[in-house]
Design a protein around this motif. Structure first.
Motif, PDB file in Angstrom:
ATOM      1  N   ARG A  95    -135.683  19.504  -2.973  1.00  0.00           N
ATOM      2  CA  ARG A  95    -136.969  20.082  -2.895  1.00  0.00           C
ATOM      3  C   ARG A  95    -137.630  19.319  -3.956  1.00  0.00           C
ATOM      4  O   ARG A  95    -138.759  19.577  -4.296  1.00  0.00           O
ATOM      5  N   GLY A  96    -137.382  17.835  -4.071  1.00  0.00           N
ATOM      6  CA  GLY A  96    -138.101  17.065  -4.723  1.00  0.00           C
ATOM      7  C   GLY A  96    -138.044  17.125  -6.187  1.00  0.00           C
ATOM      8  O   GLY A  96    -139.003  16.534  -6.827  1.00  0.00           O
ATOM      9  N   ILE A  97    -137.251  17.764  -6.791  1.00  0.00           N
ATOM     10  CA  ILE A  97    -137.067  17.710  -8.214  1.00  0.00           C
ATOM     11  C   ILE A  97    -135.602  17.209  -8.733  1.00  0.00           C
ATOM     12  O   ILE A  97    -134.789  17.337  -8.065  1.00  0.00           O
ATOM     13  N   LEU A  98    -135.785  16.330  -9.702  1.00  0.00           N
ATOM     14  CA  LEU A  98    -134.724  15.543 -10.106  1.00  0.00           C
ATOM     15  C   LEU A  98    -134.181  15.975 -11.548  1.00  0.00           C
ATOM     16  O   LEU A  98    -135.186  16.197 -12.461  1.00  0.00           O
ATOM     17  N   ALA A  99    -133.030  16.451 -11.648  1.00  0.00           N
ATOM     18  CA  ALA A  99    -132.255  17.052 -12.921  1.00  0.00           C
ATOM     19  C   ALA A  99    -131.166  16.195 -13.482  1.00  0.00           C
ATOM     20  O   ALA A  99    -130.706  15.570 -12.459  1.00  0.00           O
ATOM     21  N   ALA A 100    -130.714  16.410 -14.471  1.00  0.00           N
ATOM     22  CA  ALA A 100    -129.408  15.923 -14.895  1.00  0.00           C
ATOM     23  C   ALA A 100    -128.420  16.871 -14.839  1.00  0.00           C
ATOM     24  O   ALA A 100    -128.379  17.769 -15.415  1.00  0.00           O
ATOM     25  N   PRO A 101    -127.181  16.303 -14.492  1.00  0.00           N
ATOM     26  CA  PRO A 101    -125.991  17.157 -14.232  1.00  0.00           C
ATOM     27  C   PRO A 101    -125.342  17.368 -15.755  1.00  0.00           C
ATOM     28  O   PRO A 101    -125.549  16.469 -16.518  1.00  0.00           O
ATOM     29  N   GLY A 102    -124.930  18.624 -16.020  1.00  0.00           N
ATOM     30  CA  GLY A 102    -124.235  18.765 -17.263  1.00  0.00           C
ATOM     31  C   GLY A 102    -123.039  17.855 -17.660  1.00  0.00           C
ATOM     32  O   GLY A 102    -122.794  17.755 -18.676  1.00  0.00           O
ATOM     33  N   THR A 103    -122.530  17.302 -16.561  1.00  0.00           N
ATOM     34  CA  THR A 103    -121.346  16.645 -16.992  1.00  0.00           C
ATOM     35  C   THR A 103    -121.856  15.477 -17.581  1.00  0.00           C
ATOM     36  O   THR A 103    -120.910  14.601 -18.406  1.00  0.00           O
ATOM     37  N   PHE A 104    -123.107  15.112 -17.875  1.00  0.00           N
ATOM     38  CA  PHE A 104    -123.495  13.668 -18.575  1.00  0.00           C
ATOM     39  C   PHE A 104    -123.382  13.956 -19.846  1.00  0.00           C
ATOM     40  O   PHE A 104    -123.327  12.895 -20.782  1.00  0.00           O
ATOM     41  N   TYR A 105    -123.090  15.365 -20.498  1.00  0.00           N
ATOM     42  CA  TYR A 105    -123.058  15.584 -21.801  1.00  0.00           C
ATOM     43  C   TYR A 105    -121.588  16.004 -22.212  1.00  0.00           C
ATOM     44  O   TYR A 105    -121.477  16.259 -23.276  1.00  0.00           O
ATOM     45  N   GLY A 106    -120.628  16.150 -21.427  1.00  0.00           N
ATOM     46  CA  GLY A 106    -119.344  16.722 -21.782  1.00  0.00           C
ATOM     47  C   GLY A 106    -118.846  17.099 -20.417  1.00  0.00           C
ATOM     48  O   GLY A 106    -119.454  17.858 -19.803  1.00  0.00           O
ATOM     49  N   PRO A 107    -117.533  17.383 -20.358  1.00  0.00           N
ATOM     50  CA  PRO A 107    -116.620  18.130 -19.456  1.00  0.00           C
ATOM     51  C   PRO A 107    -117.105  19.288 -19.132  1.00  0.00           C
ATOM     52  O   PRO A 107    -117.033  19.932 -18.033  1.00  0.00           O
ATOM     53  N   THR A 108    -117.167  20.230 -20.259  1.00  0.00           N
ATOM     54  CA  THR A 108    -117.616  21.422 -20.152  1.00  0.00           C
ATOM     55  C   THR A 108    -119.080  21.801 -19.481  1.00  0.00           C
ATOM     56  O   THR A 108    -119.432  22.908 -19.422  1.00  0.00           O
ATOM     57  N   GLY A 109    -119.744  20.678 -19.427  1.00  0.00           N
ATOM     58  CA  GLY A 109    -121.197  20.901 -18.703  1.00  0.00           C
ATOM     59  C   GLY A 109    -121.265  21.062 -17.276  1.00  0.00           C
ATOM     60  O   GLY A 109    -122.173  20.663 -16.636  1.00  0.00           O
ATOM     61  N   ASP A 110    -119.904  21.269 -16.512  1.00  0.00           N
ATOM     62  CA  ASP A 110    -119.859  20.911 -15.322  1.00  0.00           C
ATOM     63  C   ASP A 110    -120.396  21.799 -14.345  1.00  0.00           C
ATOM     64  O   ASP A 110    -120.458  21.738 -13.137  1.00  0.00           O
ATOM     65  N   ARG A 111    -120.932  23.190 -14.848  1.00  0.00           N
ATOM     66  CA  ARG A 111    -121.560  24.127 -14.229  1.00  0.00           C
ATOM     67  C   ARG A 111    -123.262  24.221 -14.470  1.00  0.00           C
ATOM     68  O   ARG A 111    -123.897  25.237 -14.000  1.00  0.00           O
ATOM     69  N   HIS A 112    -123.588  23.173 -15.248  1.00  0.00           N
ATOM     70  CA  HIS A 112    -125.049  23.512 -15.768  1.00  0.00           C
ATOM     71  C   HIS A 112    -125.655  22.266 -15.314  1.00  0.00           C
ATOM     72  O   HIS A 112    -125.217  20.943 -15.106  1.00  0.00           O
ATOM     73  N   VAL A 113    -127.306  22.161 -15.142  1.00  0.00           N
ATOM     74  CA  VAL A 113    -128.040  21.121 -15.000  1.00  0.00           C
ATOM     75  C   VAL A 113    -129.069  21.232 -16.387  1.00  0.00           C
ATOM     76  O   VAL A 113    -129.420  22.160 -16.866  1.00  0.00           O
ATOM     77  N   ARG A 114    -129.380  20.007 -16.703  1.00  0.00           N
ATOM     78  CA  ARG A 114    -130.364  19.845 -17.959  1.00  0.00           C
ATOM     79  C   ARG A 114    -131.772  19.672 -17.341  1.00  0.00           C
ATOM     80  O   ARG A 114    -131.962  18.519 -16.523  1.00  0.00           O
ATOM     81  N   ILE A 115    -132.612  20.592 -17.335  1.00  0.00           N
ATOM     82  CA  ILE A 115    -133.891  20.214 -16.962  1.00  0.00           C
ATOM     83  C   ILE A 115    -135.054  20.191 -17.980  1.00  0.00           C
ATOM     84  O   ILE A 115    -135.292  21.033 -18.832  1.00  0.00           O
TER      85      ILE A 115
END
Length: 364
Positions: A326-346
């Motif tokens: 959809r032309g939107i770029l977000a950061a995967p939560g895995t960038f911030y630790g293993p427990t972020g694997d189901r989230h994105v940071r927008i």
């Protein structure tokens, strides 16, 4: 030649394919992956920068007396921190360089442990690795293990926007002191509160009335749109700040004199901070309901510049791909630790029109 091997891959490099997909969208990319300010630098700050452009001598590592007094005044007005000694203030080249080099500047090395939150700004880990120290990630409320030398706190949090209560911060400080660790509190988002009221580790109610072993790290990148100036400061325990100052004098870690003037002007003016906060609030008010309507759940995000989001609990990289379509770029939560694997940071750090475009693209 092997120094870089101590470090993880730079996280955002792994976004290249998704970034290319997002850029290929007919309307172009809305990049919400990095918290880069986009709003103009306030005129009063630009004027201050230019006013000392013709000073050919070396600046002082400790910062001008006016800068240090401005820090003390701003912390009192904005965050209720009183009684701080201006001598215990040290300007930094943004906050990232202080975060990255603090373990080394404190003399940590092999055999030392640096404790960071389970979900954390990646540079906390990078700093430990640069010093050769070990890293341990702490779950919510988990005390640091014996042998820990440095504990990083971060409220409001990057990436989650979570705000720790005054009592929770006080407990974390006490737990760190119990194992003899220095506490470094990253307070870069302290001025950006939405649904909770963050507090500084510098308050007596948090530190027990003593700054011993306590440092607070601040940045003007977000609150004053000064990311390009590299403007920050550290304060707290006078003995620790004095030690940092001595090392930084030897190492040439000096904030340029015009930037020192800009920092001083920014800290002496609260109006532009309030205006910038309202810009981010307005963008949040557009993006948050759009994400919810698109089936996202936004967790925490009580403060700061990010919406910590999950799309039905799917893997983070699947969500990144869905957004890139959809032309939107977000950061995967895995960038911030293993427990972020189901989230994105927008991030909320895009222009009003870009945020509106993203909300429109999210509309079912």
């Amino acid at each position: 030649m092997t120094f870089s091997r101590k470090l993880p891959d730079f996280p955002w490099d792994s976004l290249a394919d998704h970034a290319a997909k997002a850029r290929a969208h007919p309307g172009g990319v809305v990049d919400l992956s990095i918290g880069t300010p986009v709003d103009p630098v306030p005129e009063l700050i630009r004027d201050a920068l230019g006013a000392v452009a013709d000073e050919p001598g070396y600046p002082t590592t400790h910062g001008t007396p006016a800068l240090r007094e401005a820090v003390v005044g701003a912390l009192a007005r904005r965050h209720g921190v009183v009684g701080l000694d201006p001598v215990a203030v040290l300007p930094t080249i943004g906050s990232k360089e202080l975060v990255a080099w603090l373990p080394t500047l404190l003399g940590l090395g092999p055999g030392d442990v640096v404790a960071i939150p389970a979900l954390a700004y990646p540079t906390y880990e990078v700093g430990a690795r640069l010093a050769g120290a070990a890293v341990v990630r702490l779950a919510d409320g988990e005390p640091p293990p014996a042998g820990t030398s440095l504990v990083w706190l971060n409220s409001p949090s990057n990436p989650t926007g979570r705000v720790l209560s005054e009592s929770r911060l006080a407990r974390a400080v006490a737990d760190a002191r119990a194992v003899g660790a220095v506490v470094a509190s990253d307070e870069c988002y302290l001025a950006l509160a939405w649904t909770a009221s963050p507090v500084s580790v510098l308050l007596p109610s948090v530190n027990g009335g003593s700054l011993d072993g306590v440092l607070a790290v601040h940045s003007l990148s977000k609150s004053s749109s000064l990311a390009g100036y590299r403007a920050g400061f550290v304060t707290g325990d006078p003995a620790l700040v004095a030690s940092l100052l001595e090392v930084r004098k030897h190492a040439g870690m000096i904030v340029p004199r015009p930037v020192q003037a800009a920092i001083t002007a920014a800290l002496n003016d609260d109006a532009h901070v309030a205006e910038q906060r309202e810009r981010y609030r307005a963008r949040r008010d557009v993006l948050l309901p759009a994400l919810t309507a698109a089936g996202f759940t936004v967790d925490h995000s009580e403060a700061g510049l990010y919406l910590w989001s999950t799309r039905g609990g799917e893997p983070a990289w699947d969500t990144v791909a869905w957004l890139a379509d959809r032309g939107i770029l977000a950061a995967p939560g895995t960038f911030y630790g293993p427990t972020g694997d189901r989230h994105v940071r927008i991030a909320l750090t895009a222009t009003d029109s870009a945020i509106t475009t993203a909300a429109t693209r999210l509309t079912p």
